[in-house]
Design a protein around this motif. Structure first.
Motif, PDB file in Angstrom:
ATOM      1  N   LYS A  11       0.774  -1.244   0.195  1.00 28.12           N
ATOM      2  CA  LYS A  11       0.032  -0.023   0.098  1.00 28.12           C
ATOM      3  C   LYS A  11       0.601   1.329   0.145  1.00 28.12           C
ATOM      4  CE  LYS A  11       0.642   1.295   4.612  1.00 28.12           C
ATOM      5  NZ  LYS A  11       1.463   2.275   5.232  1.00 28.12           N
ATOM      6  N   ASN A  13       0.543   5.197   1.255  1.00 29.67           N
ATOM      7  CA  ASN A  13      -0.277   6.342   1.991  1.00 29.67           C
ATOM      8  C   ASN A  13      -0.093   7.586   0.983  1.00 29.67           C
ATOM      9  OD1 ASN A  13       0.865   4.727   4.553  1.00 29.67           O
ATOM     10  ND2 ASN A  13      -1.110   5.244   4.889  1.00 29.67           N
ATOM     11  N   GLY A  25      -2.769   6.253  23.534  1.00 27.25           N
ATOM     12  CA  GLY A  25      -1.546   6.414  22.940  1.00 27.25           C
ATOM     13  C   GLY A  25      -1.537   6.280  21.423  1.00 27.25           C
ATOM     14  N   TYR A  26      -2.831   5.566  20.920  1.00 24.42           N
ATOM     15  CA  TYR A  26      -2.834   5.724  19.376  1.00 24.42           C
ATOM     16  C   TYR A  26      -3.249   7.058  18.971  1.00 24.42           C
ATOM     17  CZ  TYR A  26      -2.146   0.708  18.063  1.00 24.42           C
ATOM     18  OH  TYR A  26      -1.493  -0.527  17.643  1.00 24.42           O
ATOM     19  N   HIS A  27      -3.118   7.213  17.496  1.00 21.64           N
ATOM     20  CA  HIS A  27      -3.256   8.493  16.775  1.00 21.64           C
ATOM     21  C   HIS A  27      -4.587   8.491  16.030  1.00 21.64           C
ATOM     22  CE1 HIS A  27       0.731   9.158  18.797  1.00 21.64           C
ATOM     23  NE2 HIS A  27       0.492  10.405  18.404  1.00 21.64           N
ATOM     24  N   LEU A  29      -5.992   9.633  12.558  1.00 18.41           N
ATOM     25  CA  LEU A  29      -5.345  10.240  11.505  1.00 18.41           C
ATOM     26  C   LEU A  29      -6.284  10.241  10.261  1.00 18.41           C
ATOM     27  CD1 LEU A  29      -4.531   7.368  10.010  1.00 18.41           C
ATOM     28  CD2 LEU A  29      -2.521   7.388  11.757  1.00 18.41           C
ATOM     29  N   PHE A  33      -5.434   5.648   1.400  1.00 16.59           N
ATOM     30  CA  PHE A  33      -4.763   4.564   0.770  1.00 16.59           C
ATOM     31  C   PHE A  33      -4.890   3.984  -0.507  1.00 16.59           C
ATOM     32  CE2 PHE A  33      -5.017   3.178   5.624  1.00 16.59           C
ATOM     33  CZ  PHE A  33      -4.029   2.882   5.940  1.00 16.59           C
ATOM     34  N   SER A 103       1.259  -6.129   7.640  1.00 17.79           N
ATOM     35  CA  SER A 103      -0.339  -6.141   7.785  1.00 17.79           C
ATOM     36  C   SER A 103      -0.847  -6.470   6.392  1.00 17.79           C
ATOM     37  CB  SER A 103      -0.730  -4.349   7.510  1.00 17.79           C
ATOM     38  OG  SER A 103       0.033  -3.812   8.626  1.00 17.79           O
ATOM     39  N   GLY A 134      -3.052  -5.196  13.778  1.00 20.56           N
ATOM     40  CA  GLY A 134      -2.522  -4.047  13.275  1.00 20.56           C
ATOM     41  C   GLY A 134      -3.340  -3.058  12.752  1.00 20.56           C
ATOM     42  N   ALA A 135      -3.141  -1.748  13.154  1.00 22.60           N
ATOM     43  CA  ALA A 135      -3.856  -0.841  12.532  1.00 22.60           C
ATOM     44  C   ALA A 135      -4.327  -0.865  10.988  1.00 22.60           C
ATOM     45  CB  ALA A 135      -3.589   0.702  12.798  1.00 22.60           C
ATOM     46  N   ASP A 136      -3.533  -1.106  10.196  1.00 23.20           N
ATOM     47  CA  ASP A 136      -3.485  -1.286   8.747  1.00 23.20           C
ATOM     48  C   ASP A 136      -4.053  -2.649   8.090  1.00 23.20           C
ATOM     49  OD1 ASP A 136      -2.361   1.151   8.304  1.00 23.20           O
ATOM     50  OD2 ASP A 136      -0.284   0.520   7.704  1.00 23.20           O
ATOM     51  N   ILE A 151      -8.338   5.360  13.979  1.00 23.38           N
ATOM     52  CA  ILE A 151      -6.939   4.940  13.772  1.00 23.38           C
ATOM     53  C   ILE A 151      -6.531   4.052  12.493  1.00 23.38           C
ATOM     54  CG2 ILE A 151      -6.641   4.971  16.317  1.00 23.38           C
ATOM     55  CD1 ILE A 151      -6.619   1.881  15.748  1.00 23.38           C
ATOM     56  N   THR A 176       7.757   2.115  13.438  1.00 20.50           N
ATOM     57  CA  THR A 176       6.358   3.167  13.493  1.00 20.50           C
ATOM     58  C   THR A 176       6.229   3.518  14.880  1.00 20.50           C
ATOM     59  OG1 THR A 176       5.470   1.504  11.707  1.00 20.50           O
ATOM     60  CG2 THR A 176       3.699   2.808  12.918  1.00 20.50           C
ATOM     61  N   PHE A 180       5.538   7.414  16.036  1.00 24.68           N
ATOM     62  CA  PHE A 180       4.392   8.023  16.841  1.00 24.68           C
ATOM     63  C   PHE A 180       4.693   8.316  18.153  1.00 24.68           C
ATOM     64  CE2 PHE A 180       1.877   5.765  13.461  1.00 24.68           C
ATOM     65  CZ  PHE A 180       1.138   6.979  13.068  1.00 24.68           C
TER      66      PHE A 180
HETATM   67  C1  LIG Z   1       0.963   4.773   9.877  1.00 23.14           C
HETATM   68  C2  LIG Z   1       0.429   3.785   9.219  1.00 23.14           C
HETATM   69  O1  LIG Z   1       1.600   2.949   8.566  1.00 23.14           O
HETATM   70  C3  LIG Z   1      -0.529   4.478   7.963  1.00 23.14           C
HETATM   71  O2  LIG Z   1      -0.797   3.394   7.220  1.00 23.14           O
HETATM   72  C4  LIG Z   1      -0.317   3.015  10.093  1.00 23.14           C
HETATM   73  O3  LIG Z   1      -1.362   3.534  10.768  1.00 23.14           O
HETATM   74  C5  LIG Z   1       0.557   2.098  10.785  1.00 23.14           C
HETATM   75  O4  LIG Z   1      -0.400   0.933  11.155  1.00 23.14           O
HETATM   76  P1  LIG Z   1       0.483  -0.568  11.536  1.00 23.14           P
HETATM   77  O5  LIG Z   1       2.063  -0.412  11.236  1.00 23.14           O
HETATM   78  O6  LIG Z   1      -0.457  -1.458  11.193  1.00 23.14           O
HETATM   79  O7  LIG Z   1       0.640   0.037  13.212  1.00 23.14           O
HETATM   80  P2  LIG Z   1       0.293  -0.925  14.514  1.00 23.14           P
HETATM   81  O8  LIG Z   1       1.209  -2.246  14.344  1.00 23.14           O
HETATM   82  O9  LIG Z   1      -1.238  -1.143  14.812  1.00 23.14           O
HETATM   83  O10 LIG Z   1       1.071   0.162  15.450  1.00 23.14           O
HETATM   84  C6  LIG Z   1       2.474   0.357  15.606  1.00 23.14           C
HETATM   85  C7  LIG Z   1       2.478   1.486  16.650  1.00 23.14           C
HETATM   86  O11 LIG Z   1       2.268   2.708  15.826  1.00 23.14           O
HETATM   87  C8  LIG Z   1       1.660   3.620  16.793  1.00 23.14           C
HETATM   88  N1  LIG Z   1       0.358   3.779  16.114  1.00 23.14           N
HETATM   89  C9  LIG Z   1       0.085   3.243  15.014  1.00 23.14           C
HETATM   90  C10 LIG Z   1      -1.238   3.738  14.395  1.00 23.14           C
HETATM   91  C11 LIG Z   1      -2.117   4.772  14.829  1.00 23.14           C
HETATM   92  N2  LIG Z   1      -3.142   5.070  14.230  1.00 23.14           N
HETATM   93  N3  LIG Z   1      -1.570   5.461  16.018  1.00 23.14           N
HETATM   94  C12 LIG Z   1      -0.515   4.983  16.574  1.00 23.14           C
HETATM   95  O12 LIG Z   1       0.132   5.729  17.464  1.00 23.14           O
HETATM   96  C13 LIG Z   1       1.377   2.779  18.058  1.00 23.14           C
HETATM   97  O13 LIG Z   1       2.378   3.368  18.871  1.00 23.14           O
HETATM   98  C14 LIG Z   1       1.612   1.324  17.876  1.00 23.14           C
HETATM   99  O14 LIG Z   1       2.219   0.865  19.069  1.00 23.14           O
END
Ligand SMILES: C[C@](O)(CO)[C@H](O)COP(=O)(O)OP(=O)(O)OC[C@H]1O[C@@H](n2ccc(N)nc2=O)[C@H](O)[C@@H]1O
Ligand SMILES: Nc1ncnc2c1ncn2[C@@H]1O[C@H](COP(=O)(O)OP(=O)(O)OP(=O)(O)O)[C@@H](O)[C@H]1O
Length: 281
Positions: A11, A13, A25-27, A29, A33, A103, A134-136, A151, A176, A180
């Motif tokens: 993907k 962004n 703690g999550y953001h 956003l 995508f 992801s 994972g958020a993605d 998120i 990541t 963050f």
């Molecule tokens: C930044 C992006 O890559 C945009 O596509 C994603 O939102 C990240 O997604 P990801 O890699 O699946 O993330 P995760 O594995 O869920 O989170 C990793 C870390 O990133 C931070 N995190 C992630 C997503 C989000 N919306 N807020 C956050 O603060 C958190 O500290 C978390 O511990």
């Protein structure tokens, strides 16, 4: 033995705005995508013994930590599936590169095993399992070019023209979580207003990542000679958007040897979905 190979696409962004930090703690956003017609290759072979095993390019990640294994185990437990699977991974996407490889692998695993194990879960149910990994993951489960909010789980599909991308990985891995949790990350970009334009957006992580990693800064400076360029996710990959395959390939051909890259078009629907649907016909 039933065996099937499916792509776990990259993907990008195309923009990434950080609006707020939540109490957990999550953001919050807003991000656009899109999927690329390029990714990891996963081959699934069913077994009758309930064992989930993973082989291939695991790059030293222990099996129980791999998002592919975690996704398969989560689905098997949720639906009490009496079958197992062997999964072979051919890794093409850089890890920690901002192209969502982990992801995407997890989402492709959930989508494919939902079919092969005949679990009959809906996309929403699979996304619910996926978001815990994972958020993605949900965006890859839904598999449509979309603006994500929250998120990353609130998705609004949108149409984008077909473009070609040269994606460059500057050989630095970015965590990541580190980006963050960094005090200098901007976290107060206003929410998108109606009629927003791509040209008026940005990646809010880019300035910080460039400051922390001079290779990312050099990569972006180099790409900007060829066209509009940005970092994806929290980096380290950067991309340039072009109108044709020839133009994108020309950029890749002149890539300095210290970096790696690939060329691919974006797709409205994720290749994982297209391939699974073709298989079900
Ligand atoms: C930044 C992006 O890559 C945009 O596509 C994603 O939102 C990240 O997604 P990801 O890699 O699946 O993330 P995760 O594995 O869920 O989170 C990793 C870390 O990133 C931070 N995190 C992630 C997503 C989000 N919306 N807020 C956050 O603060 C958190 O500290 C978390 O511990
Ligand atoms: N199958 C997998 N592929 C890649 N990484 C995995 C996998 N399983 C676990 N991981 C772990 O997840 C981390 C993040 O991987 P990933 O490649 O998804 O990062 P990313 O491209 O930066 O993702 P994002 O853009 O979502 O932040 C890796 O550093 C690795 O430790």
């Amino acid at each position: 033995m039933t065996s099937v190979s499916i792509t776990a696409p990259a993907k990008l962004n195309l923009f990434l705005h950080i609006n707020n930090k939540r109490d957990d703690g999550y953001h919050e956003l807003e991000t656009l995508f899109t999927f690329l017609d390029f990714g990891d290759e996963l081959t699934f072979t069913l077994t009758n013994d309930k064992i989930i095993s993973l082989c291939g390019d695991t790059h030293g990640i222990p099996q129980h930590d791999n998002l592919i294994y975690k996704a398969a185990l989560a689905l098997q437990s949720y639906k009490k599936v009496p079958l197992g699977v062997n999964i072979k991974l051919i890794k093409k996407l850089p890890m920690g590169g901002g192209v969502g490889g982990g992801s995407s692998d997890a989402a492709t695993t959930l989508l494919t095993l939902n079919t092969l194990w005949n679990c009959q879960l809906t996309i929403a149910e699979l996304a619910n399992i996926g978001v815990k990994l994972g958020a993605d993951v949900p965006v890859f489960i839904h598999g449509k070019t979309a603006v994500a909010q929250g998120i990353g789980e609130k998705l609004t599909p949108i149409e984008l023209p077909k473009k070609w991308y040269c994606v460059v990985f500057p050989n630095v891995h970015i965590s990541t979580a580190e980006i963050f949790t960094h005090p200098d990350l901007p976290r107060n970009t206003p929410k998108l207003s109606d009629g927003w334009k791509l040209a008026e957006t940005q990646n809010d992580c880019e300035a910080l990542v460039k400051k922390l990693n001079s290779e990312v800064e050099k990569t972006l400076l180099w790409l900007l000679k060829y066209g509009p360029s940005r970092m994806t996710g929290t980096g380290a990959c950067c991309f340039v958007e072009l109108d044709s395959q020839i133009a994108a390939q020309r950029v890749l051909n002149s890539l300095p040897s210290c970096w790696q890259g690939f060329v691919a078009p974006n797709t409205v629907i994720s290749p994982a979905h297209t391939q699974l649907e073709a298989r079900l016909k």
